[in-house]
Design a protein around this motif. Structure first.
Motif, PDB file in Angstrom:
ATOM      1  N   ASP A  15       0.825  -1.205   0.000  1.00  0.00           N
ATOM      2  CA  ASP A  15       0.000   0.000   0.000  1.00  0.00           C
ATOM      3  C   ASP A  15       0.856   1.250   0.000  1.00  0.00           C
ATOM      4  O   ASP A  15       0.600   2.209  -0.726  1.00  0.00           O
ATOM      5  N   TYR A  16       1.913   1.232   0.826  1.00  0.00           N
ATOM      6  CA  TYR A  16       2.803   2.375   0.910  1.00  0.00           C
ATOM      7  C   TYR A  16       3.488   2.602  -0.419  1.00  0.00           C
ATOM      8  O   TYR A  16       3.577   3.714  -0.918  1.00  0.00           O
ATOM      9  N   PHE A  17       3.963   1.514  -1.023  1.00  0.00           N
ATOM     10  CA  PHE A  17       4.641   1.600  -2.309  1.00  0.00           C
ATOM     11  C   PHE A  17       3.720   2.178  -3.372  1.00  0.00           C
ATOM     12  O   PHE A  17       4.086   3.087  -4.101  1.00  0.00           O
ATOM     13  N   ASP A  18       2.502   1.655  -3.440  1.00  0.00           N
ATOM     14  CA  ASP A  18       1.574   2.087  -4.487  1.00  0.00           C
ATOM     15  C   ASP A  18       1.191   3.548  -4.347  1.00  0.00           C
ATOM     16  O   ASP A  18       1.232   4.310  -5.306  1.00  0.00           O
ATOM     17  N   THR A  19       0.794   3.955  -3.170  1.00  0.00           N
ATOM     18  CA  THR A  19       0.247   5.295  -2.981  1.00  0.00           C
ATOM     19  C   THR A  19       1.324   6.359  -2.865  1.00  0.00           C
ATOM     20  O   THR A  19       1.134   7.487  -3.302  1.00  0.00           O
ATOM     21  N   ARG A  20       2.450   6.001  -2.286  1.00  0.00           N
ATOM     22  CA  ARG A  20       3.481   6.999  -2.020  1.00  0.00           C
ATOM     23  C   ARG A  20       4.392   7.243  -3.213  1.00  0.00           C
ATOM     24  O   ARG A  20       4.821   8.366  -3.469  1.00  0.00           O
ATOM     25  N   TYR A  21       4.693   6.199  -3.944  1.00  0.00           N
ATOM     26  CA  TYR A  21       5.727   6.314  -4.961  1.00  0.00           C
ATOM     27  C   TYR A  21       5.278   6.184  -6.408  1.00  0.00           C
ATOM     28  O   TYR A  21       5.884   6.785  -7.291  1.00  0.00           O
ATOM     29  N   ARG A  22       4.274   5.378  -6.666  1.00  0.00           N
ATOM     30  CA  ARG A  22       3.984   5.002  -8.049  1.00  0.00           C
ATOM     31  C   ARG A  22       3.822   6.206  -8.980  1.00  0.00           C
ATOM     32  O   ARG A  22       4.557   6.339  -9.968  1.00  0.00           O
ATOM     33  N   ALA A  23       2.885   7.081  -8.699  1.00  0.00           N
ATOM     34  CA  ALA A  23       2.632   8.216  -9.589  1.00  0.00           C
ATOM     35  C   ALA A  23       3.842   9.142  -9.661  1.00  0.00           C
ATOM     36  O   ALA A  23       4.211   9.617 -10.733  1.00  0.00           O
ATOM     37  N   GLU A  24       4.471   9.361  -8.512  1.00  0.00           N
ATOM     38  CA  GLU A  24       5.618  10.269  -8.482  1.00  0.00           C
ATOM     39  C   GLU A  24       6.780   9.733  -9.302  1.00  0.00           C
ATOM     40  O   GLU A  24       7.393  10.455 -10.099  1.00  0.00           O
ATOM     41  N   MET A  25       7.087   8.444  -9.121  1.00  0.00           N
ATOM     42  CA  MET A  25       8.228   7.865  -9.818  1.00  0.00           C
ATOM     43  C   MET A  25       8.015   7.829 -11.328  1.00  0.00           C
ATOM     44  O   MET A  25       8.902   8.153 -12.106  1.00  0.00           O
ATOM     45  N   LEU A  26       6.817   7.433 -11.755  1.00  0.00           N
ATOM     46  CA  LEU A  26       6.540   7.331 -13.186  1.00  0.00           C
ATOM     47  C   LEU A  26       6.468   8.692 -13.848  1.00  0.00           C
ATOM     48  O   LEU A  26       6.653   8.818 -15.062  1.00  0.00           O
ATOM     49  N   GLY A  27       6.204   9.733 -13.043  1.00  0.00           N
ATOM     50  CA  GLY A  27       6.079  11.070 -13.594  1.00  0.00           C
ATOM     51  C   GLY A  27       7.365  11.869 -13.602  1.00  0.00           C
ATOM     52  O   GLY A  27       7.443  12.932 -14.210  1.00  0.00           O
ATOM     53  N   ARG A  28       8.394  11.364 -12.966  1.00  0.00           N
ATOM     54  CA  ARG A  28       9.661  12.092 -12.907  1.00  0.00           C
ATOM     55  C   ARG A  28      10.389  12.064 -14.241  1.00  0.00           C
ATOM     56  O   ARG A  28      10.340  11.081 -14.972  1.00  0.00           O
ATOM     57  N   PRO A  29      11.107  13.160 -14.563  1.00  0.00           N
ATOM     58  CA  PRO A  29      11.967  13.137 -15.750  1.00  0.00           C
ATOM     59  C   PRO A  29      13.015  12.044 -15.591  1.00  0.00           C
ATOM     60  O   PRO A  29      13.491  11.783 -14.484  1.00  0.00           O
ATOM     61  N   VAL A  30      13.397  11.426 -16.696  1.00  0.00           N
ATOM     62  CA  VAL A  30      14.314  10.295 -16.636  1.00  0.00           C
ATOM     63  C   VAL A  30      15.635  10.661 -15.967  1.00  0.00           C
ATOM     64  O   VAL A  30      16.214   9.868 -15.231  1.00  0.00           O
ATOM     65  N   ASP A  31      16.139  11.880 -16.212  1.00  0.00           N
ATOM     66  CA  ASP A  31      17.444  12.255 -15.666  1.00  0.00           C
ATOM     67  C   ASP A  31      17.407  12.563 -14.174  1.00  0.00           C
ATOM     68  O   ASP A  31      18.441  12.844 -13.561  1.00  0.00           O
ATOM     69  N   GLN A  32      16.224  12.505 -13.566  1.00  0.00           N
ATOM     70  CA  GLN A  32      16.105  12.746 -12.132  1.00  0.00           C
ATOM     71  C   GLN A  32      15.740  11.463 -11.383  1.00  0.00           C
ATOM     72  O   GLN A  32      15.212  11.509 -10.273  1.00  0.00           O
ATOM     73  N   THR A  33      16.025  10.333 -11.992  1.00  0.00           N
ATOM     74  CA  THR A  33      15.657   9.058 -11.388  1.00  0.00           C
ATOM     75  C   THR A  33      16.881   8.168 -11.208  1.00  0.00           C
ATOM     76  O   THR A  33      17.956   8.446 -11.714  1.00  0.00           O
ATOM     77  N   GLY A  34      16.695   7.083 -10.472  1.00  0.00           N
ATOM     78  CA  GLY A  34      17.781   6.147 -10.222  1.00  0.00           C
ATOM     79  C   GLY A  34      18.581   6.575  -9.003  1.00  0.00           C
ATOM     80  O   GLY A  34      18.126   7.417  -8.219  1.00  0.00           O
ATOM     81  N   PRO A  35      19.759   6.004  -8.816  1.00  0.00           N
ATOM     82  CA  PRO A  35      20.475   5.080  -9.693  1.00  0.00           C
ATOM     83  C   PRO A  35      19.948   3.652  -9.605  1.00  0.00           C
ATOM     84  O   PRO A  35      19.339   3.263  -8.610  1.00  0.00           O
ATOM     85  N   VAL A  36      20.201   2.895 -10.673  1.00  0.00           N
ATOM     86  CA  VAL A  36      19.765   1.505 -10.705  1.00  0.00           C
ATOM     87  C   VAL A  36      20.803   0.672 -11.455  1.00  0.00           C
ATOM     88  O   VAL A  36      21.487   1.177 -12.357  1.00  0.00           O
ATOM     89  N   ILE A  37      20.944  -0.567 -11.054  1.00  0.00           N
ATOM     90  CA  ILE A  37      21.801  -1.525 -11.741  1.00  0.00           C
ATOM     91  C   ILE A  37      20.940  -2.723 -12.106  1.00  0.00           C
ATOM     92  O   ILE A  37      20.248  -3.272 -11.249  1.00  0.00           O
ATOM     93  N   THR A  38      20.936  -3.093 -13.375  1.00  0.00           N
ATOM     94  CA  THR A  38      20.209  -4.294 -13.773  1.00  0.00           C
ATOM     95  C   THR A  38      21.211  -5.406 -14.043  1.00  0.00           C
ATOM     96  O   THR A  38      22.286  -5.166 -14.604  1.00  0.00           O
ATOM     97  N   ILE A  39      20.836  -6.605 -13.635  1.00  0.00           N
ATOM     98  CA  ILE A  39      21.679  -7.771 -13.865  1.00  0.00           C
ATOM     99  C   ILE A  39      20.878  -8.809 -14.639  1.00  0.00           C
ATOM    100  O   ILE A  39      19.892  -9.343 -14.140  1.00  0.00           O
ATOM    101  N   SER A  40      21.272  -9.022 -15.875  1.00  0.00           N
ATOM    102  CA  SER A  40      20.698 -10.098 -16.676  1.00  0.00           C
ATOM    103  C   SER A  40      21.710 -11.231 -16.658  1.00  0.00           C
ATOM    104  O   SER A  40      22.915 -10.989 -16.590  1.00  0.00           O
ATOM    105  N   ARG A  41      21.238 -12.453 -16.709  1.00  0.00           N
ATOM    106  CA  ARG A  41      22.188 -13.558 -16.605  1.00  0.00           C
ATOM    107  C   ARG A  41      21.727 -14.773 -17.376  1.00  0.00           C
ATOM    108  O   ARG A  41      20.527 -15.032 -17.485  1.00  0.00           O
ATOM    109  N   LEU A  42      22.700 -15.489 -17.898  1.00  0.00           N
ATOM    110  CA  LEU A  42      22.428 -16.811 -18.426  1.00  0.00           C
ATOM    111  C   LEU A  42      22.198 -17.738 -17.238  1.00  0.00           C
ATOM    112  O   LEU A  42      22.720 -17.506 -16.142  1.00  0.00           O
ATOM    113  N   THR A  43      21.416 -18.758 -17.444  1.00  0.00           N
ATOM    114  CA  THR A  43      21.069 -19.673 -16.362  1.00  0.00           C
ATOM    115  C   THR A  43      22.318 -20.327 -15.770  1.00  0.00           C
ATOM    116  O   THR A  43      23.184 -20.801 -16.499  1.00  0.00           O
TER     117      THR A  43
END
Length: 239
Positions: A15-43
């Motif tokens: 509930d906290y995640f949905d109401t507090r962050y969802r709209a704000e995060m999706l509405g932010r300009p891309v350059d004002q978000t993150g940082p994030v690291i994605t890890i893709s991997r072979l099995t």
């Protein structure tokens, strides 16, 4: 009592995640978000273990507890978003489309959720987590969903087939034949998931990764340390 308390705690987090962050995060300009690291991997490349070690190193290096790694959490968030069970999201991730019979049953029960709805929910959940920042996202199409984010590092873990087969055999107690079949099937599903989340279907997905590391050549600690160093180099971070 503990189970009930834990369930209540998880619901509050959703509930906290949905109401507090969802709209704000999706509405932010891309350059004002993150940082994030994605890890893709072979099995068989120990993606979760690498992510856990990386997060530990990041939090120590920056004297914080903000960094976290996410994997199954995305399924739980998406299921909550759609008011459906986690198995429905898992079905999508496993690459199984809804059969006509399954669709009819779900429609009559009032719980019908289309593949497109699942995909949209997963995309929004991953984007929200990524844009909120300080997250290491394992798989789940993360590299495709966040490929246009500025404050992001995209890593791919690979290793020779024989090494991965042995690793899967050790972890899952499989025979050589079953491990090989499991790797082939899972690799195919993971590749398809990345392609499905891209707006344009590429001839190859290699260029979406900033770096590819051979897991068989380094320890978990070494791989995580290299990712941390490359994260700082790409984002221009200086201590």
């Amino acid at each position: 009592m503990f189970v009930a308390y834990k369930a209540l705690a998880v619901k509050k987090i959703f509930d906290y995640f949905d109401t507090r962050y969802r709209a704000e995060m999706l509405g932010r300009p891309v350059d004002q978000t993150g940082p994030v690291i994605t890890i893709s991997r072979l099995t068989g490349c120990d993606g979760r273990e690498v992510a856990a070690e990386l997060v530990a190193q990041l939090n120590v290096r920056y004297n914080t507890n903000r960094w976290k790694w996410v994997d199954k959490d995305i399924i739980y968030h998406a299921a909550h978003e759609l008011r459906t069970d986690t198995q429905r999201i898992e079905t999508y991730y496993q690459g199984f489309g809804m059969t006509d019979i399954s669709q009819m049953i779900m429609a009559f029960s009032g719980s019908y959720v289309t593949d497109s709805s699942v995909k949209k929910a997963v995309r929004e959940v991953v984007l929200s987590i990524a844009r909120d920042g300080y997250a290491v996202i394992i798989g789940r199409g993360g590299v495709a969903i966040t490929h246009d984010m500025c404050n992001a590092l995209h890593v791919r873990l690979m290793a020779p087939l024989y090494w991965r087969v042995q690793n899967v055999m050790n972890k899952k107690g499989m025979t050589t034949e079953k491990a090989e079949a499991y790797i082939t099937e899972t690799d195919s599903k993971r590749h398809k998931l990345i392609v499905d989340f891209l707006d344009k279907k590429p001839q190859a997905i290699d260029t979406f990764f900033d770096v590819t590391l051979n897991r068989s050549s380094f320890t978990l600690d070494q791989v995580s340390s290299m990712i941390l160093t490359m994260y700082e180099a790409k984002l221009g971070i200086k201590l």
